[in-house]
Design an enzyme around this catalytic site. Structure first.
Site, PDB file in Angstrom:
ATOM      1  CD  GLU A   2      -2.443   1.174   2.854  1.00  0.00           C
ATOM      2  OE1 GLU A   2      -2.782   0.056   3.298  1.00  0.00           O
ATOM      3  OE2 GLU A   2      -2.748   2.244   3.408  1.00  0.00           O
ATOM      4  CD  GLU A  50      -3.417   7.556   6.177  1.00  0.00           C
ATOM      5  OE1 GLU A  50      -2.264   7.157   5.957  1.00  0.00           O
ATOM      6  OE2 GLU A  50      -4.313   6.836   6.642  1.00  0.00           O
TER       7      GLU A  50
END
Ligand code: NAG
Ligand code: NAG
Ligand code: NAG
Ligand code: NAG
Ligand code: NAG
Ligand code: NAG
Ligand code: NAG
Length: 351
Positions: free
Chosen positions: A134, A139
């Site tokens: 990932e 974020e």
């Protein structure tokens, strides 16, 4: 969309630099054509959120192309009153195509979601996470003001000898089993990478390179976007980008071992394992994540939206790195950042 230039093979390359040519663009009225909508409550990160279907996203205007700007809006419902014990509608989309090693993708955005309880990400993962890894390009949690870039992998991948401008490395072990799946995370210390400051500066572009030599992320605020990117050139060289803000060389993390073709993802969840963890929530917000924000009239979510000019995907050195899969497997993929912290703290929060 395939770039005609890709076929010409006339791609001069400076020694050591990679020339990237555009192979896929998500923009304008067709922005949402090639994504799958999750269509289920957040059973991935325990957020108090329902990731709506494509039809609900469209009818309730949670995912649409703004006719004034021609840009895509991806947002949390801020018009419905949510009762205690219910969750709030929001969006998670995953690209139908996967992109193999040798790809680079660019998120060009004018606004990113922020607010107490808001946990947005613009990222990618392989369909069978943690196998295949990932890459979290963008974020943040709640009202944090700096973007956090992170890899999550199977055990054995570490950030070793990065060549990067950031001086804040939060953790170097990318294993989902280490440090409560915090991943190997780098914080961008420059201003306006997120939140109200990002929006006030008309946003910018996030560039993610997934190459045999490693993974790198660059951020350029709107005035600093390299001209070859700003002008929508069909190809450019990594020489135009300078040193990345975050870098994970293949030496500490073999790309062939830990990474597989990636689906691009945008999502916004609420509270959940990370943003709703009291120790994280209280860094920038006060009160109870669920009761004081998710429940009620939704006025907490006026800024909980992505405003995306385009997502562009490029392939290295005249290759074609698009793997057309129609997203098979992606809906079942799971990622649980900080799941262990969440498991310890979550019972208090999760409704
Ligand atoms: C592209 O070609 C250059 C020059 O040969 C090389 O250094 C670079 O590693 C290649 N990039 C990729 C992603 O294959
Ligand atoms: C990373 O470290 C910085 C500096 O100590 C800190 O402000 C930030 O909250 C950390 N990020 C995470 C996700 O823990
Ligand atoms: C960018 O260029 C491609 C062709 O290379 C074109 O298809 C696309 O419409 C352009 N996008 C914008 C926003 O101008
Ligand atoms: C935030 O939460 C942590 C863990 O629950 C606690 O130790 C800390 O004192 C809290 N900080 C504030 C400012 O409330
Ligand atoms: C929405 O709820 C908030 C917090 O409870 C309150 O301050 C605000 O006045 C409400 N807005 C409307 C339009 O009712
Ligand atoms: C919801 O948020 C949008 C901006 O994202 C804002 O324009 C709109 O007024 C808000 N709706 C309500 C009912 O507050
Ligand atoms: C989440 O729900 C979907 C739809 O019911 C299901 O296919 C998937 O397996 C679930 N994932 C997890 C991690 O529970």
């Amino acid at each position: 969309m395939r770039s005609a230039l890709l076929l010409s093979a006339a791609l001069p390359s400076v020694l050591g630099a990679t020339t990237y040519s555009m192979v896929k663009e998500y923009s304008g009225s067709g922005f949402f054509d090639d994504w799958n909508f999750y269509g289920n409550f957040d059973n991935l990160t325990n957020g108090d959120a329902i990731f709506v279907t494509s039809s609900v996203a469209s009818s309730s205007k949670l995912a649409y192309v703004d006719s004034a700007t021609n840009r895509a809006i991806i947002k949390v419902d801020n018009t419905s009153t949510v009762a205690f014990n219910d969750k709030r509608n929001t969006v998670r989309i995953s690209s139908k195509d996967e992109f193999t090693v040798g790809s680079l993708w660019i998120f060009d955005m004018y606004h990113v979601p922020f607010g107490c309880s808001v946990w947005p990400a613009a990222w990618s993962q392989a369909p069978n996470w943690p196998t295949g890894g990932e890459i979290d390009t963008f974020e943040v949690y709640n009202l944090a003001t700096h973007n956090q870039m992170t890899l999550h992998t199977e055990p054995g991948c570490k950030q070793v000898n990065p060549v990067q401008t950031s001086t804040v490395v939060n953790s170097t072990d990318c294993s989902f089993q280490d440090n409560s799946n915090a991943g190997c995370s780098v914080m961008d210390t420059s201003p306006a990478t997120d939140g109200a400051a990002f929006a006030a500066a008309e946003g910018g572009v996030y560039v993610t390179e997934y190459a045999e030599s490693g993974i790198s992320v660059w951020f350029f605020g709107r005035p600093n976007v390299p001209s070859s990117l700003a002008s929508n050139a069909s190809s450019f060289s990594t020489n135009d980008l300078g040193t990345p803000v975050a870098n994970w060389p293949t030496g500490g993390c073999s790309m062939d071992t830990f990474f597989k073709p990636q689906n691009l993802i945008f999502d916004i969840t609420l509270c959940g394992d990370a943003a709703g963890d009291p120790a994280i929530f209280n860094q920038t917000c006060s009160g109870n994540c669920y009761l004081d924000y998710v429940v009620g009239n939704g006025s907490a979510y006026d800024n909980a939206y992505f405003d995306v000019a385009s997502v562009r995907v490029y392939s290295a050195n005249g290759t074609n790195t698009v793997k057309e899969t129609n997203g098979a497997g992606a809906a079942a993929a799971m990622s649980m950042p900080l799941w262990w912290i969440g498991a310890l703290a979550g019972l208090l929060l999760y409704v």
